[in-house]
Enzyme design. Sequence first.
Site, short mmCIF file in Angstrom:
data_model
loop_
_atom_site.label_atom_id
_atom_site.label_comp_id
_atom_site.label_asym_id
_atom_site.label_seq_id
_atom_site.Cartn_x
_atom_site.Cartn_y
_atom_site.Cartn_z
N GLU A 93 0.78 -1.27 -0.01
CA GLU A 93 -0.03 -0.07 -0.03
C GLU A 93 0.79 1.18 -0.05
O GLU A 93 1.97 1.41 0.40
CB GLU A 93 -1.01 -0.14 1.20
CG GLU A 93 -0.27 -0.19 2.65
CD GLU A 93 -1.48 -0.27 3.77
OE1 GLU A 93 -2.01 -1.34 3.67
OE2 GLU A 93 -1.27 0.52 4.71
N CYS A 106 3.56 8.66 0.46
CA CYS A 106 4.17 7.55 1.64
C CYS A 106 4.13 6.30 1.06
O CYS A 106 2.93 5.72 0.59
CB CYS A 106 3.34 7.78 2.94
SG CYS A 106 3.77 6.66 4.08
N CYS A 113 7.07 -6.61 7.07
CA CYS A 113 8.30 -6.24 7.87
C CYS A 113 8.80 -7.29 8.79
O CYS A 113 7.72 -7.80 9.55
CB CYS A 113 7.94 -5.06 8.58
SG CYS A 113 9.48 -4.12 9.30
N CYS A 117 7.14 -4.88 14.98
CA CYS A 117 6.94 -3.98 16.15
C CYS A 117 5.39 -3.96 16.65
O CYS A 117 4.53 -4.33 15.50
CB CYS A 117 6.97 -2.38 15.71
SG CYS A 117 8.51 -1.84 15.23
N CYS A 120 2.29 -2.01 15.22
CA CYS A 120 2.26 -1.60 13.95
C CYS A 120 1.46 -3.02 13.04
O CYS A 120 1.71 -3.89 13.27
CB CYS A 120 3.60 -1.56 13.38
SG CYS A 120 3.90 -1.45 11.76
N GLY A 163 7.22 -1.81 5.86
CA GLY A 163 8.49 -2.22 5.71
C GLY A 163 9.69 -1.09 6.25
O GLY A 163 9.31 0.05 6.60
N GLU A 164 10.76 -1.98 6.43
CA GLU A 164 11.89 -1.29 6.76
C GLU A 164 12.77 -0.89 5.79
O GLU A 164 13.42 -1.82 5.14
CB GLU A 164 12.72 -1.97 7.90
CG GLU A 164 13.98 -1.57 8.38
CD GLU A 164 13.99 -0.01 8.83
OE1 GLU A 164 13.31 0.32 9.61
OE2 GLU A 164 15.00 0.63 8.30
N SER A 195 12.42 6.57 6.79
CA SER A 195 12.20 6.49 7.90
C SER A 195 12.63 5.15 8.45
O SER A 195 12.34 3.89 7.89
CB SER A 195 10.73 6.47 8.49
OG SER A 195 10.32 6.20 9.71
N LEU A 219 11.77 6.38 17.21
CA LEU A 219 12.40 5.99 18.69
C LEU A 219 11.31 5.29 19.51
O LEU A 219 11.66 4.37 20.11
CB LEU A 219 12.59 7.50 19.16
CG LEU A 219 13.47 7.35 20.70
CD1 LEU A 219 14.94 6.80 20.36
CD2 LEU A 219 13.61 9.01 20.96
N ASN A 294 -1.98 5.37 16.30
CA ASN A 294 -3.22 4.87 15.51
C ASN A 294 -3.63 3.27 16.13
O ASN A 294 -2.78 2.51 15.66
CB ASN A 294 -2.63 5.02 13.95
CG ASN A 294 -3.84 5.18 12.97
OD1 ASN A 294 -4.93 5.45 13.59
ND2 ASN A 294 -3.38 5.03 12.00
N CYS A 337 0.32 2.64 8.93
CA CYS A 337 1.00 1.80 8.10
C CYS A 337 0.43 0.41 8.13
O CYS A 337 0.42 -0.08 9.19
CB CYS A 337 2.23 1.84 9.06
SG CYS A 337 3.55 0.76 8.85
N1 SAH Z 1 9.99 0.57 9.01
C1 SAH Z 1 10.17 2.14 9.27
C2 SAH Z 1 9.29 2.98 8.63
C3 SAH Z 1 7.70 2.46 8.26
S1 SAH Z 1 6.81 2.71 9.70
C4 SAH Z 1 10.35 2.62 10.68
O1 SAH Z 1 9.46 1.87 11.68
O2 SAH Z 1 10.48 3.66 10.84
C5 SAH Z 1 6.81 4.38 9.44
C6 SAH Z 1 6.22 5.10 10.91
O3 SAH Z 1 5.12 4.72 11.45
C7 SAH Z 1 7.24 4.71 12.01
O4 SAH Z 1 7.67 5.75 12.92
C8 SAH Z 1 6.38 3.65 12.78
O5 SAH Z 1 6.73 3.54 14.20
C9 SAH Z 1 5.05 4.33 12.70
N2 SAH Z 1 4.12 3.50 13.07
C10 SAH Z 1 3.57 2.10 12.76
N3 SAH Z 1 2.54 1.74 13.19
C11 SAH Z 1 2.03 3.08 13.91
C12 SAH Z 1 0.87 3.22 14.44
N4 SAH Z 1 -0.20 2.07 14.73
N5 SAH Z 1 0.71 4.22 15.31
C13 SAH Z 1 1.62 5.07 15.08
N6 SAH Z 1 2.61 5.13 14.44
C14 SAH Z 1 2.77 4.20 13.78
FE1 SF4 Z 2 8.15 -1.56 12.91
FE2 SF4 Z 2 8.42 0.17 10.87
FE3 SF4 Z 2 8.48 -2.70 10.58
FE4 SF4 Z 2 6.08 -1.25 11.35
S1 SF4 Z 2 7.15 -0.99 9.14
S2 SF4 Z 2 7.16 -3.41 12.22
S3 SF4 Z 2 7.10 0.31 12.56
S4 SF4 Z 2 9.99 -1.39 11.70
#
Ligand code: SAH
Ligand code: SF4
Length: 349
Positions: A93, A106, A113, A117, A120, A163-164, A195, A219, A294, A337
């Site tokens: 997406e 975006c 991923c 996390c 997410c 994804g990362e 990011s 962070l 979110n 995301c």
């Molecule tokens: N993997 C990378 C980039 C994709 S995620 C990263 O983690 O930075 C992009 C951003 O969305 C990251 O800061 C992530 O922590 C945040 N994110 C993911 N799920 C979220 C959620 N449910 N609510 C708020 N921020 C979220």
């Molecule tokens: Fe974590 Fe970013 Fe991967 Fe989601 S996309 S699992 S926030 S590293």
Amino acid sequence: MAKIHFLDLTFAELREILLSWGEPKFRAGQVWRWVYHNQIFDPAEMSNLPKELRQRLAQEFQFSLLRPLERIASQDGLTEKVLFETEDAQTVEAVLMRYRERNSVCISSQIGCPIGCPFCATGQSGFVRNLSAGEIAAQVLYFSQILRGERKRVTHVVLMGMGEPLLNFDAVWQAILSLNDPRGFGLGARHFTISTAGVIPGIERLAGEDLEVGLAVSLHAPDDALRDVLVPINKRYPLKDLMTAVRAYIERRGRRVTFEYALIAGVNDAEAQAQQTADLLRGLLCHVNLIPLNPTAGSSWRPSPVEKVRKFQEILEENGVRTTVRLRRGIDIQAGCGQLRHKHLLKEN
Ligand code: SAH
Ligand code: SF4
């Protein structure tokens, strides 16, 4: 034989191929311009090319990589999210956000991923594979085509979808180079933001690249114990090492880094945690984006209440750390995301 995906080619590769077909040197520039500048993906429409070449391009290359499956707009119509289908029937997406003069896209760098996390939606869904450079660039070109109809352009590209990006560095970087190339799309390096969850080797590599793109670091927690849970790659790249890498990056680039901090009620939003975050970041050339979580289907965590968000922000600001509270736009269209794909997967099962 499988066709070559046009968007997976670098300019140099395209030039080589066209030269090997006996075409003059300037051809690569013409073809590249049709695709990246005019967003024309059908060789038949590339009117300044000889007919035989148009036919050969159509025979040997494939121009469309992603098929839009679902397109939804937020109520105000400014945010649009698209779910694409890849050739191997996976889904990915991307989101377009129109905001005043800015049109940010975006995009995703991987299907799923591997970092996982727990807050997410992408992380909850596991990892499938990396996207190719062409699949990454295709997301941007898709929205560029839509904006073209409104006489607008993509002004910013952020790698904050699924994804990362720094675990798929080569493909991400190739896509950025292709989109940056002034012979075609020509989007300035500073208009891209990567990011990362904190992949240190990737940050180090980024610091040494010629193109200077923006860096955002997710962070979410000021200490290792909590960050190990929220951003599990922290176990491999703990905070102390991460901050050393970020500091080196800032020194080398002389450029501000953004930190993302998703505020989760009762998890990482206490005043003491704000103070710890301030201690970690004090004096650093940085900006903190505070984002109330979110909520996702796979977790019971909720966003911090407004008062907590304000207090957290106040403490950072008192310590000289600059902040912005970001309200997730387009929440009504699952613009978080990985959330649209998640919904799609649920429907299928
Ligand atoms: N993997 C990378 C980039 C994709 S995620 C990263 O983690 O930075 C992009 C951003 O969305 C990251 O800061 C992530 O922590 C945040 N994110 C993911 N799920 C979220 C959620 N449910 N609510 C708020 N921020 C979220
Ligand atoms: Fe974590 Fe970013 Fe991967 Fe989601 S996309 S699992 S926030 S590293």
